[in-house]
Design an enzyme around this catalytic site. Structure first.
Site, short mmCIF file in Angstrom:
data_model
loop_
_atom_site.label_atom_id
_atom_site.label_comp_id
_atom_site.label_asym_id
_atom_site.label_seq_id
_atom_site.Cartn_x
_atom_site.Cartn_y
_atom_site.Cartn_z
N SER A 261 0.87 -1.05 -0.12
CA SER A 261 -0.12 -0.21 0.23
C SER A 261 0.85 1.44 -0.07
O SER A 261 1.70 1.43 -0.83
CB SER A 261 -1.03 -0.04 1.21
OG SER A 261 -2.08 0.96 1.02
N LYS A 265 4.20 2.22 -2.51
CA LYS A 265 4.28 3.23 -3.11
C LYS A 265 5.87 3.41 -2.77
O LYS A 265 6.82 3.79 -3.68
CB LYS A 265 3.57 4.44 -2.92
CG LYS A 265 1.87 4.26 -2.87
CD LYS A 265 1.29 5.44 -2.64
CE LYS A 265 -0.07 5.30 -1.78
NZ LYS A 265 -1.03 4.41 -2.66
N TRP A 352 -10.07 0.53 -4.71
CA TRP A 352 -9.64 1.87 -4.45
C TRP A 352 -8.24 2.06 -5.28
O TRP A 352 -7.81 3.13 -5.53
CB TRP A 352 -9.67 2.16 -2.90
CG TRP A 352 -9.19 3.40 -2.55
CD1 TRP A 352 -8.01 3.74 -1.62
CD2 TRP A 352 -9.84 4.59 -2.57
NE1 TRP A 352 -7.94 4.97 -1.24
CE2 TRP A 352 -9.13 5.45 -1.85
CE3 TRP A 352 -10.90 5.20 -3.26
CZ2 TRP A 352 -9.40 6.88 -1.85
CZ3 TRP A 352 -11.20 6.59 -3.47
CH2 TRP A 352 -10.50 7.30 -2.54
N HIS A 402 -7.72 -5.41 0.29
CA HIS A 402 -6.61 -4.95 0.48
C HIS A 402 -5.87 -5.00 1.67
O HIS A 402 -6.08 -5.07 2.82
CB HIS A 402 -6.80 -3.34 0.64
CG HIS A 402 -5.63 -2.35 0.88
ND1 HIS A 402 -5.06 -2.09 -0.24
CD2 HIS A 402 -4.96 -1.80 1.76
CE1 HIS A 402 -4.24 -1.05 -0.22
NE2 HIS A 402 -4.15 -0.73 1.40
C1 GTR Z 1 -5.43 4.47 1.95
C2 GTR Z 1 -4.82 5.43 0.78
C3 GTR Z 1 -4.17 4.43 -0.07
C4 GTR Z 1 -3.31 3.39 0.39
C5 GTR Z 1 -3.68 2.94 1.78
C6 GTR Z 1 -2.60 2.32 2.84
O1 GTR Z 1 -6.33 5.04 2.94
O2 GTR Z 1 -5.65 6.15 0.21
O3 GTR Z 1 -3.33 5.42 -1.00
O4 GTR Z 1 -2.09 3.97 0.72
O5 GTR Z 1 -4.20 3.63 2.46
O6 GTR Z 1 -1.59 2.62 2.84
O7 GTR Z 1 -3.35 1.27 3.49
#
Ligand code: GTR
Length: 422
Positions: A261, A265, A352, A402
């Site tokens: 996540s 990045k 997302w 996620h």
């Molecule tokens: C979310 C964000 C994502 C991702 C995620 C995470 O809220 O919008 O870009 O980075 O968090 O890190 O779990």
């Protein structure tokens, strides 16, 4: 004076409004043109590795530095003082050796302590090592009770007993399902863990973490194209790597930068900047990770800059709802990792993060890998669920949301085995 309830209502309505604008519909993606990977700013077609490395790659790194993540100060190659907190702890019934190290950075009268937790398979010299950040401290990644707790700031999380922005014993093992440490060890790999909040607490506050060590007199935050939090985390991963390279047990290891996540990045950007990473893995990295920004599916540049204004360089905000004006898109970030193997993973329900956009970000990096004669994914069609691709750019889509699952790790291990031949 507005009552509390009416303020709450206004906030809820604003949130609903913002969310209703989120697009998940593929048919509503407006046509877009990606910046050309193999053409320099001056219009030169890039045909060889030499031209790629000396002209185009350098240009792209600079664009991501200036326009997206923010530039890391040149002086930041700071050498820490190293304190070995634990040298050879026995872990996992003797299958692994545990080390805990503190890296102390000092500059401008300010200091920062970063904890590293390292597990190495017992009796195995220079194993390949996964290096990965975690969200709730090193103690959250396994049930091992000997892991020291980091005193750095952490977002509150009641379920973990974190209510005062301070990691507590309650956080122990809470993220163990994302880190199958014993399986990693059994597979012959080491694991180095860092808590990202040690390097830069994840809040819109530039008075803490690594940034202030590099401020000029009177400065309170980085300049418009200087490092945001993602660059800071990328920097911290490289300092962990400096340490691993300085230790005989890991000096000749292969190093795999892994992140999930926001930390996915980070692993892409960290892997792009530091060529000592032998392999890079980005799980569910989404917007600002591998997903093509111009698609505007799920999280957009505007959404990410609004919710997390501290992640990127301030300059990145000028691309809110202006993705087509970006001189880069995220396939170019992946291309910077070439020729080193890179693995991208998506999850079906993680909409997302735009799983299709994640695949395309990986796929469109292919021309850079092809310059090196490497095999890349054959089609621009996203592979079906649970049909991984293990070419130099690897990819899988798994069922579920996620998260990081055992299936993901099985693929990370198999892909690393194939490409690093430990
Ligand atoms: C979310 C964000 C994502 C991702 C995620 C995470 O809220 O919008 O870009 O980075 O968090 O890190 O779990």
């Amino acid at each position: 004076m507005k009552s509390f309830l009416s303020i709450l209502f206004t906030i809820l309505i604003m949130k609903a409004g913002a969310q209703s604008k989120v697009n998940y519909d593929e048919s509503k993606v407006e046509p877009y043109t990606l910046p050309e990977l193999l053409r320099s700013a001056g219009g030169q077609e890039i045909k060889t590795v030499k031209e790629w490395e000396s002209i185009r790659r350098t240009e792209i790194v600079r664009l991501f530095e200036e326009e997206v993540y923010g530039k890391i100060p040149a002086e930041a190659q700071l050498k820490p003082t190293i304190e070995i907190l634990e040298k050879e702890g026995e872990a996992f019934h003797g299958k692994a050796v545990r080390q805990q190290i503190a890296l102390d950075f000092e500059r401008n009268g300010q200091s920062l302590r970063v904890h590293l937790l390292v597990y190495l398979p017992a009796g195995q010299d220079n194993p390949p090592v996964f290096v990965g950040y975690n969200f709730y401290g090193n103690a959250s990644i396994t049930e091992d009770e000997n892991i020291l707790l980091s005193p750095s700031w952490v977002p509150n999380k009641k379920e973990f007993g974190i209510t005062e922005n301070q990691i507590t014993d309650g956080a122990r093992g809470q993220r163990a399902h994302r880190w199958p440490v014993e399986k990693i060890i059994d597979a012959g790999f080491g694991l180095a863990a860092i808590y990202y909040g040690d390097v830069d607490p994840d809040r819109d506050d530039f008075s803490d973490g690594i940034h202030p060590l590099f401020y000029e007199e009177g400065q309170t935050k980085p300049g418009p194209s200087e490092w945001g939090a993602i660059s800071a985390w990328a920097w911290g991963a490289s300092r962990a790597l400096d340490y691993l390279k300085s230790e005989p047990a890991t000096a000749n290891s292969k190093y795999i930068l892994f992140g999930h996540s926001r930390l996915g990045k980070t692993s892409l950007w960290g892997g792009a900047l530091d060529k000592r990473w032998d392999l890079v893995i980005a799980n569910n990295s989404g917007c600002g990770g591998v997903a093509i920004s111009r698609r505007k599916i799920g999280e957009t540049v505007e959404a990410i800059n609004t919710s997390f204004p501290h992640w990127f360089a301030d300059r990145f905000k000028k691309y809110n709802d202006q993705e087509n004006k970006m001189p880069v898109d995220q396939h170019m970030l992946v291309a910077l990792i070439a020729p080193r193997p890179v693995y991208i993973s998506s999850a079906v329900e993680d909409r997302w993060a735009d799983p299709v956009g994640e695949y395309l970000g990986a796929y469109y990096a292919s021309p850079a890998y092809q310059l090196y004669g490497l095999e890349t994914p054959a089609s621009d069609q996203q592979p079906s669920v649970s049909k991984p691709i293990h070419t130099s750019i690897g990819y899988h889509l798994r069922p579920g949301g996620h998260d990081v699952t055992d299936y993901d790790w099985e693929q990370f291990i198999a892909f690393s085995r194939k490409h690093l031949k430990p």
